[in-house]
Design a protein around this motif. Structure first.
Motif, short mmCIF file in Angstrom:
data_model
loop_
_atom_site.label_atom_id
_atom_site.label_comp_id
_atom_site.label_asym_id
_atom_site.label_seq_id
_atom_site.Cartn_x
_atom_site.Cartn_y
_atom_site.Cartn_z
N HIS A 23 146.10 114.21 22.83
CA HIS A 23 145.99 115.51 23.49
C HIS A 23 147.41 115.77 23.99
O HIS A 23 147.78 115.34 25.08
N SER A 58 144.29 120.54 16.81
CA SER A 58 143.07 120.12 16.12
C SER A 58 142.18 121.32 15.87
O SER A 58 142.27 122.35 16.55
N HIS A 66 143.12 121.15 20.52
CA HIS A 66 144.13 120.72 21.49
C HIS A 66 145.38 120.37 20.70
O HIS A 66 145.29 120.05 19.51
MN MN Z 1 140.33 115.99 19.01
#
Ligand code: MN
Ligand code: GLY
Length: 464
Positions: free
Chosen positions: A350, A390, A343
């Motif tokens: 996020h 990520s 993400h």
């Molecule tokens: Mn994460």
């Protein structure tokens, strides 16, 4: 905070992209915990932070697209406030610090917005996600709270996400600083872990590091020997020899940028062979995905790399049989890793999720999402230089999901359900680092590596 020119340039770029009307960007207000004067830790709205910089409650920013004038609305602190809080800057001071021309009292906001509406001007806003903001926006715009979402500005939503996704040099430097907090959090967790200690004691140390080196955690710390529960905030367990501990945690730097890392390690300091076998599959997926990441790649291509490595590894353990592609097509990857590979990361852990696919459906916006190819719809996300995301593969043995798959006959002849019984109480493993897409590939955020190889992890766990 960055130099005022950075915020002015961002607002000018947003003005150029939107073309017409007013852009209304409310900051967050204090949120009561159990009575009005006892509030939760204040966190500014990330889009407000991006364009107006101030981590201060009860401010609203308005960008007038046609006139080129930006306004910061808020009320100056009174002596009654100063008794409790000490001397504070004025709203005019706040405006000057971020290159904003006008500073006005909050009461003027409703007057200015309603005048713009009466003149037939469009007021662009993002869908609010907090109750207090919904009520304020409802009153300002004369739209019932339940209708605010339907009338959000799609143009603004895409423009903000496209801008926030591509990180500038100053943002990348801030993310490097956020990494340092994460490094302390995770090495503290590893060193403090030993049989007999409670999970919450270690979770407290992890959160303490976030406060020691930054402003606190970037999300509620996940720390548990039940790593198969993806977002496990229950720290009630006592650490047991032979178990794995999963720690997924991140910190926030003063400037609002965050980190997000996961490590999984043996409570007693040594992996069993069985744990090592699964661990090294996850580690290979993590390394393969990072090595494959290239500018211009679709998010789905990036995550497919990890899924292929995971399934290949599970085949070697005889937990999966047949071709890798058939296993993925049948849903075997989801059985072992029921979440995405990554993400966006930035001011939110996020990034932009309040305006993304995980907050509402983009089914009617498919063409727009394809053209934009930004982080808010992962199906159409094209990873370009400056994107930070990520890299978090995992393998989880979730008894309820295994039973469901088996009962429904899913992956029959592909997943070796008999062998899988031997893993029912294994738990879960996830490994996570943060990557920035570069002109030629990718770079991991951070000046060093949080221990991740079996050798480095074993050399760190329990070494208080
Ligand atoms: Mn994460
Ligand atoms: N670190 C928590 C998550 O990515 O959902």
């Amino acid at each position: 905070m960055f130099a005022s020119e950075i915020y002015s340039a961002r607002r000018n770029e947003l003005r150029r992209r939107i073309g017409k009307g007013l852009i209304l960007l409310p900051g967050n207000v204090e949120s009561p915990f159990n009575y009005p004067n006892n509030t939760y830790h204040f966190r500014q709205d990330s889009t407000f932070l991006y364009f107006f910089g101030h981590n201060v409650p009860s401010l609203v920013g308005v960008i007038d697209v046609e006139s080129g004038v930006d306004t910061l609305y808020g009320d100056d602190f009174t002596v009654d406030d100063i008794i409790w809080m000490g001397p504070q800057p004025t709203i005019r001071d706040f405006a000057d610090e971020v290159g904003v021309a006008e500073a006005k009292p909050m009461a003027q906001l409703v007057v200015d917005i309603q005048r713009a509406i009466a003149l037939g001007r469009e007021v662009h806003y993002l869908p609010p996600y907090r109750g207090e903001t919904k009520l304020m926006m409802s009153e300002l715009l004369g739209i019932k709270p339940e209708m605010l979402h339907a009338r959000k500005s799609i143009d603004l939503l895409f423009a903000v996400a496209e801008m926030r996704e591509k990180k500038g040099a100053e943002e990348l430097a801030a993310l490097e600083e956020a990494f340092e907090i994460g490094y302390h959090m995770h090495t503290t967790a590893m060193r403090a872990t030993r049989p007999g200690r409670s999970e919450h004691e270690v979770a407290g140390m992890v959160d303490g590091m976030a406060l020691r080196y930054g402003t606190g955690v970037s999300f509620t710390t996940i720390l548990s020997q039940h790593g198969e529960v993806l977002h496990n905030h229950d720290h009630s367990g006592t650490m047991q020899q032979g178990r794995l501990l999963l720690c997924d945690a991140g910190g926030e730097h003063l400037n609002g940028y965050v980190s997000d890392h996961t490590r999984t390690f043996p409570v007693g300091g040594k992996f069993t062979q069985k744990q090592k076998d699964v661990y090294n599959i996850v580690l290979k997926a993590h390394d393969d995905a990072a090595a494959a990441l290239r500018p211009g790649m679709m998010y789905s291509e990036y995550s497919d790399v990890a899924f292929h490595t995971l399934i290949e590894g599970l085949k070697e353990l005889d937990l999966v049989r047949g071709s890798v592609d058939d296993a993925i097509a049948a849903g075997a990857a989801y059985l072992f890793m029921p979440h995405g590979l990554g993400h966006g990361i930035g001011l939110d852990v996020h990034d932009c999720e309040n305006i993304g696919e995980r907050s509402f459906s983009f089914a009617e916006l498919e063409e727009r999402a394809k053209a934009s190819a930004c982080c808010i719809t992962r199906a159409w996300w094209r990873l370009m230089p400056g994107t930070v995301l990520s890299n978090e593969p995992g393998i989880y043995f979730i008894p309820d999901l295994i039973d469901k798959y088996k009962a429904e006959g899913k992956c029959k002849g592909i997943v070796n359900y008999d062998k899988l019984e031997e893993y029912r109480d294994f738990g879960g493993i996830r490994l996570e680092d943060d990557l920035v897409v570069t002109e030629t590939g990718s770079k991991q955020i951070g000046s060093k590596q949080i221990p991740i190889t079996v050798e480095d992890v074993e050399a760190t766990v329990g070494q208080e």
